[in-house]
Design a protein around this motif. Sequence first.
Motif, PDB file in Angstrom:
ATOM      1  N   GLU A 229       0.833  -1.210   0.000  1.00  0.00           N
ATOM      2  CA  GLU A 229       0.000   0.000   0.000  1.00  0.00           C
ATOM      3  C   GLU A 229       0.865   1.258   0.000  1.00  0.00           C
ATOM      4  O   GLU A 229       0.601   2.226  -0.719  1.00  0.00           O
ATOM      5  N   ARG A 230       1.903   1.246   0.825  1.00  0.00           N
ATOM      6  CA  ARG A 230       2.759   2.428   0.930  1.00  0.00           C
ATOM      7  C   ARG A 230       3.632   2.598  -0.321  1.00  0.00           C
ATOM      8  O   ARG A 230       3.921   3.717  -0.728  1.00  0.00           O
ATOM      9  N   ALA A 231       4.035   1.487  -0.940  1.00  0.00           N
ATOM     10  CA  ALA A 231       4.820   1.590  -2.176  1.00  0.00           C
ATOM     11  C   ALA A 231       3.975   2.225  -3.279  1.00  0.00           C
ATOM     12  O   ALA A 231       4.457   3.050  -4.056  1.00  0.00           O
ATOM     13  N   MET A 232       2.690   1.861  -3.324  1.00  0.00           N
ATOM     14  CA  MET A 232       1.797   2.471  -4.321  1.00  0.00           C
ATOM     15  C   MET A 232       1.684   3.972  -4.074  1.00  0.00           C
ATOM     16  O   MET A 232       1.821   4.793  -4.981  1.00  0.00           O
ATOM     17  N   ASN A 233       1.462   4.309  -2.812  1.00  0.00           N
ATOM     18  CA  ASN A 233       1.300   5.722  -2.445  1.00  0.00           C
ATOM     19  C   ASN A 233       2.586   6.512  -2.730  1.00  0.00           C
ATOM     20  O   ASN A 233       2.546   7.635  -3.228  1.00  0.00           O
ATOM     21  N   ARG A 234       3.727   5.882  -2.433  1.00  0.00           N
ATOM     22  CA  ARG A 234       5.032   6.541  -2.660  1.00  0.00           C
ATOM     23  C   ARG A 234       5.216   6.825  -4.146  1.00  0.00           C
ATOM     24  O   ARG A 234       5.623   7.914  -4.543  1.00  0.00           O
ATOM     25  N   ALA A 235       4.878   5.845  -4.999  1.00  0.00           N
ATOM     26  CA  ALA A 235       5.051   6.011  -6.447  1.00  0.00           C
ATOM     27  C   ALA A 235       4.143   7.113  -6.989  1.00  0.00           C
ATOM     28  O   ALA A 235       4.432   7.710  -8.017  1.00  0.00           O
ATOM     29  N   SER A 276       0.695 -10.332  -6.556  1.00  0.00           N
ATOM     30  CA  SER A 276       2.094 -10.753  -6.661  1.00  0.00           C
ATOM     31  C   SER A 276       2.352 -11.838  -5.615  1.00  0.00           C
ATOM     32  O   SER A 276       1.461 -12.178  -4.831  1.00  0.00           O
ATOM     33  N   ALA A 277       3.581 -12.343  -5.593  1.00  0.00           N
ATOM     34  CA  ALA A 277       4.008 -13.195  -4.481  1.00  0.00           C
ATOM     35  C   ALA A 277       4.077 -12.322  -3.220  1.00  0.00           C
ATOM     36  O   ALA A 277       4.224 -11.104  -3.307  1.00  0.00           O
ATOM     37  N   HIS A 278       3.970 -12.967  -2.038  1.00  0.00           N
ATOM     38  CA  HIS A 278       3.963 -12.224  -0.773  1.00  0.00           C
ATOM     39  C   HIS A 278       5.131 -11.254  -0.648  1.00  0.00           C
ATOM     40  O   HIS A 278       4.970 -10.146  -0.140  1.00  0.00           O
ATOM     41  N   ALA A 279       6.300 -11.686  -1.080  1.00  0.00           N
ATOM     42  CA  ALA A 279       7.521 -10.914  -0.818  1.00  0.00           C
ATOM     43  C   ALA A 279       7.728  -9.767  -1.799  1.00  0.00           C
ATOM     44  O   ALA A 279       8.697  -9.029  -1.679  1.00  0.00           O
ATOM     45  N   GLU A 280       6.811  -9.599  -2.757  1.00  0.00           N
ATOM     46  CA  GLU A 280       7.039  -8.597  -3.812  1.00  0.00           C
ATOM     47  C   GLU A 280       6.104  -7.397  -3.725  1.00  0.00           C
ATOM     48  O   GLU A 280       5.719  -6.809  -4.735  1.00  0.00           O
ATOM     49  N   GLY A 281       5.784  -7.011  -2.502  1.00  0.00           N
ATOM     50  CA  GLY A 281       4.845  -5.913  -2.283  1.00  0.00           C
ATOM     51  C   GLY A 281       5.317  -4.591  -2.859  1.00  0.00           C
ATOM     52  O   GLY A 281       4.508  -3.811  -3.379  1.00  0.00           O
ATOM     53  N   ASP A 282       6.624  -4.319  -2.772  1.00  0.00           N
ATOM     54  CA  ASP A 282       7.128  -3.047  -3.297  1.00  0.00           C
ATOM     55  C   ASP A 282       6.879  -2.946  -4.798  1.00  0.00           C
ATOM     56  O   ASP A 282       6.387  -1.936  -5.302  1.00  0.00           O
ATOM     57  N   ALA A 283       7.213  -4.034  -5.520  1.00  0.00           N
ATOM     58  CA  ALA A 283       7.025  -4.044  -6.971  1.00  0.00           C
ATOM     59  C   ALA A 283       5.533  -3.990  -7.307  1.00  0.00           C
ATOM     60  O   ALA A 283       5.119  -3.304  -8.252  1.00  0.00           O
ATOM     61  N   LEU A 284       4.713  -4.691  -6.514  1.00  0.00           N
ATOM     62  CA  LEU A 284       3.267  -4.693  -6.758  1.00  0.00           C
ATOM     63  C   LEU A 284       2.710  -3.276  -6.591  1.00  0.00           C
ATOM     64  O   LEU A 284       1.931  -2.805  -7.424  1.00  0.00           O
ATOM     65  N   GLY A 285       3.130  -2.602  -5.541  1.00  0.00           N
ATOM     66  CA  GLY A 285       2.656  -1.235  -5.307  1.00  0.00           C
ATOM     67  C   GLY A 285       3.039  -0.320  -6.455  1.00  0.00           C
ATOM     68  O   GLY A 285       2.228   0.482  -6.935  1.00  0.00           O
ATOM     69  N   ALA A 286       4.278  -0.455  -6.939  1.00  0.00           N
ATOM     70  CA  ALA A 286       4.743   0.391  -8.052  1.00  0.00           C
ATOM     71  C   ALA A 286       3.941   0.081  -9.314  1.00  0.00           C
ATOM     72  O   ALA A 286       3.577   0.990 -10.075  1.00  0.00           O
ATOM     73  N   ARG A 287       3.641  -1.213  -9.531  1.00  0.00           N
ATOM     74  CA  ARG A 287       2.894  -1.606 -10.740  1.00  0.00           C
ATOM     75  C   ARG A 287       1.466  -1.069 -10.698  1.00  0.00           C
ATOM     76  O   ARG A 287       0.959  -0.535 -11.696  1.00  0.00           O
TER      77      ARG A 287
END
Length: 303
Positions: A229-235, A276-287
């Motif tokens: 969630e935060r990676a999406m918001n950051r992007a 995404s896979a559990h460990a790929e939240g940062d990439a998922l948020g950016a996508r």
Amino acid sequence: MDRLRIATRKSPLALWQSEHVAAALRARHPSLEVELVPLSTRGDEVLDRSLAAIGGKGLFLKELEIAMQAGEADCAVHSLKDVPMELEPGFVLPAILARADHADGFVSNAFDGIDALPAGARVGTSSLRRQAQLRARRPDLELRDLRGNVNTRLAKLDAGDYDAIVLACAGLQRLGLDTRIRARLDAPDWLPAPAQGAIAIECRDDAPQLQRLLATLDDAPTRRCVEAERAMNRALHGSCHVPVAAFAWLDGDRLRLEGLVGSAQDGRAVRAGGESAHAEGDALGARVASLLLEAGAGAFLPG
Ligand SMILES: NCc1[nH]cc(CCC(=O)O)c1CC(=O)O
């Protein structure tokens, strides 16, 4: 370590959350002496202007960080949704506690939900995210600003200033006020703020022993979700200046994320989701942020 001082804001909700962290630490580390250091922050003192107008970013954190820098406190407890996407240099979040209720709650003394409100009903919220979602569902409502801590907002509702208000369910539940929730506004129909319902502990990055102690309260599944969630918001360069909503959840071996960017003025909004896979939240948020931008989210974001 034999003593731990927790810097906290003084609102009833902040004190509850800090006391909750103190109790959890005492339970896990019985010889540890834990005390609260209550401090005032600019975010609590300035109530007459919107958070966006006074520079929302980090407003609730600064005084607590100064106390940690000065050695007057060892850590600070925050609602993660109030923590900026980029921390101040020199600080880390060694623990994100298991998430409580993520949902917003519809609170009213007369009406059962958003759809039950009459045309022109006065709804109180200063959150651009809540305003955008209200406008999208009910363009006929009169949205009015509402700030202050949870108890202040409820008092203004009870005084008749509003027909309804929207508050986080987690805050109401922590304060024993859950009977005030007339309807849950649940994901994915209605999306919360990134990291809503999650409590985070902040400390300096130069204290490995302290970080290890605090990390005993970390909840890995919650961290995975709020990171997305935060990676999406950051992007999206999100802060409380922009109407951004996001919710992530674990579904078997997948991490799913749903995001929204909208207009608080006219209720237009775009949505996007992904997994995404559990460990790929940062990439998922950016996508998901890219998908939102492709769908036109840029029109609702400043600059
Ligand atoms: N912006 C204030 C704030 N920060 C965290 C919560 C609720 C608790 C949480 O989300 O963990 C609230 C109150 C609200 O939005 O109703």
